[in-house]
Write a protein that holds these residues in place. Structure first.
Motif, PDB file in Angstrom:
ATOM      1  N   PHE A 258      11.378  67.954  54.603  1.00 22.88           N
ATOM      2  CA  PHE A 258      11.549  69.225  55.292  1.00 22.88           C
ATOM      3  C   PHE A 258      12.412  68.999  56.524  1.00 22.88           C
ATOM      4  CE2 PHE A 258       7.444  69.424  53.100  1.00 22.88           C
ATOM      5  CZ  PHE A 258       7.694  70.488  52.260  1.00 22.88           C
ATOM      6  N   ASP A 269       9.776  68.730  59.742  1.00 23.83           N
ATOM      7  CA  ASP A 269       9.519  70.043  60.305  1.00 23.83           C
ATOM      8  C   ASP A 269       8.186  70.547  59.738  1.00 23.83           C
ATOM      9  OD1 ASP A 269       9.286  72.794  60.642  1.00 23.83           O
ATOM     10  OD2 ASP A 269      11.455  73.033  60.815  1.00 23.83           O
ATOM     11  N   GLY A 271       6.510  73.133  60.403  1.00 23.87           N
ATOM     12  CA  GLY A 271       6.484  74.560  60.085  1.00 23.87           C
ATOM     13  C   GLY A 271       6.884  74.776  58.628  1.00 23.87           C
ATOM     14  N   GLN A 272       7.902  74.021  58.187  1.00 21.58           N
ATOM     15  CA  GLN A 272       8.328  74.143  56.783  1.00 21.58           C
ATOM     16  C   GLN A 272       7.254  73.599  55.845  1.00 21.58           C
ATOM     17  OE1 GLN A 272      12.284  72.995  55.628  1.00 21.58           O
ATOM     18  NE2 GLN A 272      13.046  73.302  57.703  1.00 21.58           N
ATOM     19  N   TYR A 274       4.097  73.739  56.425  1.00 26.93           N
ATOM     20  CA  TYR A 274       3.074  74.782  56.371  1.00 26.93           C
ATOM     21  C   TYR A 274       3.466  75.878  55.379  1.00 26.93           C
ATOM     22  CZ  TYR A 274      -0.147  78.488  57.531  1.00 26.93           C
ATOM     23  OH  TYR A 274      -1.098  79.468  57.427  1.00 26.93           O
ATOM     24  N   ASN A 275       4.732  76.308  55.442  1.00 24.52           N
ATOM     25  CA  ASN A 275       5.179  77.367  54.521  1.00 24.52           C
ATOM     26  C   ASN A 275       5.068  76.915  53.071  1.00 24.52           C
ATOM     27  OD1 ASN A 275       5.726  78.952  56.696  1.00 24.52           O
ATOM     28  ND2 ASN A 275       7.907  78.430  56.770  1.00 24.52           N
ATOM     29  N   PHE A 276       5.422  75.653  52.845  1.00 24.35           N
ATOM     30  CA  PHE A 276       5.342  75.093  51.490  1.00 24.35           C
ATOM     31  C   PHE A 276       3.885  75.096  51.006  1.00 24.35           C
ATOM     32  CE2 PHE A 276       4.622  71.063  49.053  1.00 24.35           C
ATOM     33  CZ  PHE A 276       5.292  71.411  47.882  1.00 24.35           C
ATOM     34  N   GLU A 278       1.480  76.970  52.084  1.00 28.55           N
ATOM     35  CA  GLU A 278       1.039  78.350  51.952  1.00 28.55           C
ATOM     36  C   GLU A 278       1.478  78.927  50.600  1.00 28.55           C
ATOM     37  OE1 GLU A 278       0.594  81.862  55.212  1.00 28.55           O
ATOM     38  OE2 GLU A 278       2.613  81.041  54.921  1.00 28.55           O
ATOM     39  N   GLU A 279       2.729  78.623  50.218  1.00 25.59           N
ATOM     40  CA  GLU A 279       3.234  79.070  48.911  1.00 25.59           C
ATOM     41  C   GLU A 279       2.354  78.564  47.778  1.00 25.59           C
ATOM     42  OE1 GLU A 279       7.286  77.597  48.009  1.00 25.59           O
ATOM     43  OE2 GLU A 279       7.793  78.493  49.967  1.00 25.59           O
ATOM     44  N   ALA A 283      -2.826  76.444  52.262  1.00 25.26           N
ATOM     45  CA  ALA A 283      -2.544  76.494  53.702  1.00 25.26           C
ATOM     46  C   ALA A 283      -3.669  75.898  54.556  1.00 25.26           C
ATOM     47  CB  ALA A 283      -2.267  77.934  54.122  1.00 25.26           C
ATOM     48  N   GLY A 294      -1.891  76.464  61.211  1.00 30.80           N
ATOM     49  CA  GLY A 294      -0.450  76.547  60.918  1.00 30.80           C
ATOM     50  C   GLY A 294       0.033  77.958  61.140  1.00 30.80           C
ATOM     51  N   HIS A 295       1.329  78.134  61.360  1.00 32.58           N
ATOM     52  CA  HIS A 295       1.875  79.500  61.397  1.00 32.58           C
ATOM     53  C   HIS A 295       3.356  79.438  61.064  1.00 32.58           C
ATOM     54  CE1 HIS A 295       3.106  78.089  65.319  1.00 32.58           C
ATOM     55  NE2 HIS A 295       1.833  77.896  65.620  1.00 32.58           N
TER      56      HIS A 295
END
Length: 295
Positions: A258, A269, A271-272, A274-276, A278-279, A283, A294-295
């Motif tokens: 990331f 990163d 944050g990236q 976390y997004n991964f 979450e997908e 999460a 995470g956010h």
């Protein structure tokens, strides 16, 4: 305070494990399957400031018992001690190749009832072992004990467990280790992902035995620090290939980078990440790793 209650529970666990290892000195009778968890538990008891251990102590007790026709049957008890044990019950699964699936389920639920009624709140592994020694053979049906089962029949009766391990490492840079992680996962039919850099994150999912084999290989490599942050186990009815595929959150095991930054291009990163997660519907794991929402 909770801290004191936790220390006390941990001390009781250690003394019970010491007792078990002195009573059953041979590995074929008693074996701790997660040495890291045990080391963390001891560290927690000895150091006021230590963090709560990240995984439960797990061990296997094998019990031999006589059945009426004078042959000996072996039962294995897979045990895990929740952090609050003995104030909560231990997790115990009794298995034997001579038990059918329904007999095994009945035996385990009767054992649990016995422990709930008689031993809530006190160390009870030895009592559980005694109970298995005295009662387990009765669950093997007469018509089942009259013929010996082939290994493949026995495997069908095993409860299949699907496991997901979330592994945390201080850092993962080494190319050979990164190659091992991907090769071993492929060899063991595990999916998940590996995030190299600092910190290093590895997630593997698949059959429980394959995850455990993966972990035992990985931890033998040299690491500054590596541990299982979280473990998920799901028992599968039927346990066929389709059931396993249904549980997977990741299609294969791949390395995920990331947007590395930092002097060596090694800080990921988060944050990236976390997004991964979450997908993928994971999460909540982020907080277990990094102690922050995470956010």
């Amino acid at each position: 305070t909770t801290k004191m209650a936790n220390q006390e529970a941990a001390e009781l666990q250690i003394s019970e494990l010491d007792l078990l290892s002195s009573m059953f000195p041979y590995e074929e009778e008693f074996a701790v399957t997660d040495q890291l968890a045990l080391a963390e538990l001891k560290h927690y008891v000895e150091n006021e400031s230590a963090d709560m251990p990240s995984s439960k102590v797990q061990f296997i007790l094998n019990v031999k018992t006589e059945v009426p026709n004078a042959s000996t049957v072996e039962f294995s008890m897979s045990c895990a001690l929740p952090f609050k044990y003995p104030t909560v019950l231990p997790e115990i699964t009794v298995r034997s190749s001579l038990l059918s699936r329904s007999q095994q389920i009945l035996l385990n639920s009767d054992l649990k009832t016995y422990l709930m009624q008689n031993l809530s709140g006190e160390p009870c592994i030895l009592s559980a072992r005694e109970w298995v020694k005295d009662h387990a053979a009765a669950y093997i049906d007469k018509d089942l004990s009259s013929f010996s089962m082939t290994a493949s029949d026995a495997t069908k009766l095993e409860v299949t467990m699907f496991t997901r391990l979330w592994i945390y490492s201080h850092h993962i840079y080494n190319k050979q280790k990164r190659k091992n992680i991907i090769d071993w996962a492929k060899e063991l039919s595990l999916s998940g992902f590996c995030m190299p850099g600092k910190p290093g994150v590895v997630c593997v999912e698949g059959l429980q035995s394959s995850c455990e084999e993966f972990w035992s290989r990985i931890r033998r490599l040299t690491w500054k620090r590596i541990l299982i942050r979280h473990r998920e186990d799901v028992s599968l009815e039927g346990g066929g290939h389709a059931e396993i595929q249904k549980q997977r959150k990741f299609p294969t095991l791949e390395e995920k980078c990331f947007d590395a930054h930092g002097a060596r291009g090694n800080h990921m990163d988060l944050g990236q990440l976390y997004n991964f997660l979450e997908e993928k519907g994971c999460a909540d794991i982020f907080q277990m790793y990094f102690g922050v929402e995470g956010h």
